[in-house]
Design a protein around this motif. Structure first.
Motif, mmCIF file in Angstrom:
data_model
loop_
_atom_site.group_PDB
_atom_site.id
_atom_site.type_symbol
_atom_site.label_atom_id
_atom_site.label_comp_id
_atom_site.label_asym_id
_atom_site.label_seq_id
_atom_site.Cartn_x
_atom_site.Cartn_y
_atom_site.Cartn_z
ATOM 1 N N MET A 1 16.641 31.892 -18.802
ATOM 2 C CA MET A 1 15.370 31.203 -18.815
ATOM 3 C C MET A 1 14.511 31.779 -19.934
ATOM 4 S SD MET A 1 13.192 29.275 -16.157
ATOM 5 C CE MET A 1 14.713 28.525 -15.830
ATOM 6 N N THR A 2 13.771 30.942 -20.629
ATOM 7 C CA THR A 2 12.946 31.350 -21.752
ATOM 8 C C THR A 2 11.731 32.140 -21.278
ATOM 9 O OG1 THR A 2 13.568 29.327 -22.901
ATOM 10 C CG2 THR A 2 11.653 30.489 -23.739
ATOM 11 N N LYS A 3 11.452 33.232 -21.958
ATOM 12 C CA LYS A 3 10.262 34.033 -21.664
ATOM 13 C C LYS A 3 9.130 33.550 -22.563
ATOM 14 C CE LYS A 3 12.868 37.303 -19.566
ATOM 15 N NZ LYS A 3 13.335 37.157 -18.303
ATOM 16 N N ILE A 4 7.927 33.351 -21.985
ATOM 17 C CA ILE A 4 6.829 32.876 -22.826
ATOM 18 C C ILE A 4 5.693 33.882 -22.946
ATOM 19 C CG2 ILE A 4 7.326 30.458 -22.426
ATOM 20 C CD1 ILE A 4 4.895 30.355 -20.563
ATOM 21 N N THR A 5 5.721 34.963 -22.188
ATOM 22 C CA THR A 5 4.707 35.983 -22.374
ATOM 23 C C THR A 5 5.152 36.899 -23.504
ATOM 24 O OG1 THR A 5 5.737 37.307 -20.629
ATOM 25 C CG2 THR A 5 3.887 35.931 -19.978
ATOM 26 N N GLU B 1 5.407 40.074 -24.020
ATOM 27 C CA GLU B 1 6.319 41.162 -23.698
ATOM 28 C C GLU B 1 7.471 40.704 -22.811
ATOM 29 O OE1 GLU B 1 3.312 40.784 -20.546
ATOM 30 O OE2 GLU B 1 3.105 40.999 -22.682
ATOM 31 N N GLY B 2 7.545 39.402 -22.517
ATOM 32 C CA GLY B 2 8.626 38.874 -21.697
ATOM 33 C C GLY B 2 8.584 39.361 -20.264
ATOM 34 N N ARG B 3 7.405 39.680 -19.803
ATOM 35 C CA ARG B 3 7.252 40.269 -18.467
ATOM 36 C C ARG B 3 7.553 39.284 -17.342
ATOM 37 N NH1 ARG B 3 1.774 43.083 -16.242
ATOM 38 N NH2 ARG B 3 2.587 43.610 -14.203
ATOM 39 N N PHE B 4 7.168 38.039 -17.520
ATOM 40 C CA PHE B 4 7.335 37.045 -16.460
ATOM 41 C C PHE B 4 8.235 35.913 -16.937
ATOM 42 C CE2 PHE B 4 2.997 38.757 -15.908
ATOM 43 C CZ PHE B 4 3.179 39.395 -14.687
ATOM 44 N N PRO B 5 9.279 35.626 -16.211
ATOM 45 C CA PRO B 5 10.092 34.463 -16.578
ATOM 46 C C PRO B 5 9.334 33.169 -16.264
ATOM 47 C CG PRO B 5 10.914 35.451 -14.554
ATOM 48 C CD PRO B 5 9.815 36.338 -15.060
ATOM 49 N N VAL B 6 9.671 32.113 -16.967
ATOM 50 C CA VAL B 6 9.001 30.830 -16.768
ATOM 51 C C VAL B 6 9.115 30.377 -15.310
ATOM 52 C CG1 VAL B 6 8.953 28.395 -17.438
ATOM 53 C CG2 VAL B 6 9.298 30.151 -19.168
ATOM 54 N N SER B 7 10.241 30.650 -14.672
ATOM 55 C CA SER B 7 10.402 30.236 -13.270
ATOM 56 C C SER B 7 9.350 30.879 -12.376
ATOM 57 C CB SER B 7 11.805 30.578 -12.774
ATOM 58 O OG SER B 7 12.041 31.974 -12.876
ATOM 59 N N ALA B 8 8.977 32.133 -12.647
ATOM 60 C CA ALA B 8 7.930 32.795 -11.859
ATOM 61 C C ALA B 8 6.561 32.183 -12.147
ATOM 62 C CB ALA B 8 7.916 34.291 -12.153
ATOM 63 N N LEU B 9 6.322 31.829 -13.403
ATOM 64 C CA LEU B 9 5.060 31.178 -13.760
ATOM 65 C C LEU B 9 4.941 29.814 -13.087
ATOM 66 C CD1 LEU B 9 4.950 32.035 -17.563
ATOM 67 C CD2 LEU B 9 3.698 33.171 -15.721
ATOM 68 N N ILE B 10 6.034 29.072 -13.065
ATOM 69 C CA ILE B 10 6.039 27.754 -12.413
ATOM 70 C C ILE B 10 5.764 27.913 -10.926
ATOM 71 C CG2 ILE B 10 7.481 25.786 -11.761
ATOM 72 C CD1 ILE B 10 8.867 26.139 -14.520
ATOM 73 N N ALA B 11 6.427 28.847 -10.288
ATOM 74 C CA ALA B 11 6.238 29.062 -8.849
ATOM 75 C C ALA B 11 4.790 29.421 -8.540
ATOM 76 C CB ALA B 11 7.182 30.149 -8.347
ATOM 77 N N GLU B 12 4.196 30.269 -9.348
ATOM 78 C CA GLU B 12 2.801 30.673 -9.117
ATOM 79 C C GLU B 12 1.832 29.522 -9.370
ATOM 80 O OE1 GLU B 12 -0.257 33.111 -7.867
ATOM 81 O OE2 GLU B 12 1.908 33.307 -7.636
ATOM 82 N N ALA B 13 2.080 28.746 -10.418
ATOM 83 C CA ALA B 13 1.226 27.594 -10.701
ATOM 84 C C ALA B 13 1.350 26.546 -9.595
ATOM 85 C CB ALA B 13 1.584 26.986 -12.052
#
Length: 64
Positions: free
Chosen positions: A1-5, A7-19
């Motif tokens: 999965m592509t990292k967008i932060t 430092e690559g701290r959060f994967p996009v899947s985690a960002l989607i889940a939180e949003a």
């Protein structure tokens, strides 16, 4: 999965889940405020639509 932060701290899947979690909370909270007369319905619709757009944009980003 592509990292967008940076430092690559959060994967996009985690960002989607939180949003998505935030979107669900907004739906509950804003509608309660509308019913209580503390928020206009058009403001609730706008803010929910904005968060929906964020979720959709993150999902498109994840597909890249």
């Amino acid at each position: 999965m592509t990292k967008i932060t940076p430092e690559g701290r959060f994967p996009v899947s985690a960002l989607i889940a939180e949003a998505q979690r935030e979107l669900d909370l907004r739906r509950q909270f804003y509608w309660a405020r509308v019913r209580a007369g503390k928020m206009r319905q058009d403001d609730a619709h706008l803010r929910i639509a904005l968060m929906e757009a964020i979720v959709k944009r993150l999902m498109v980003t994840a597909a890249l």
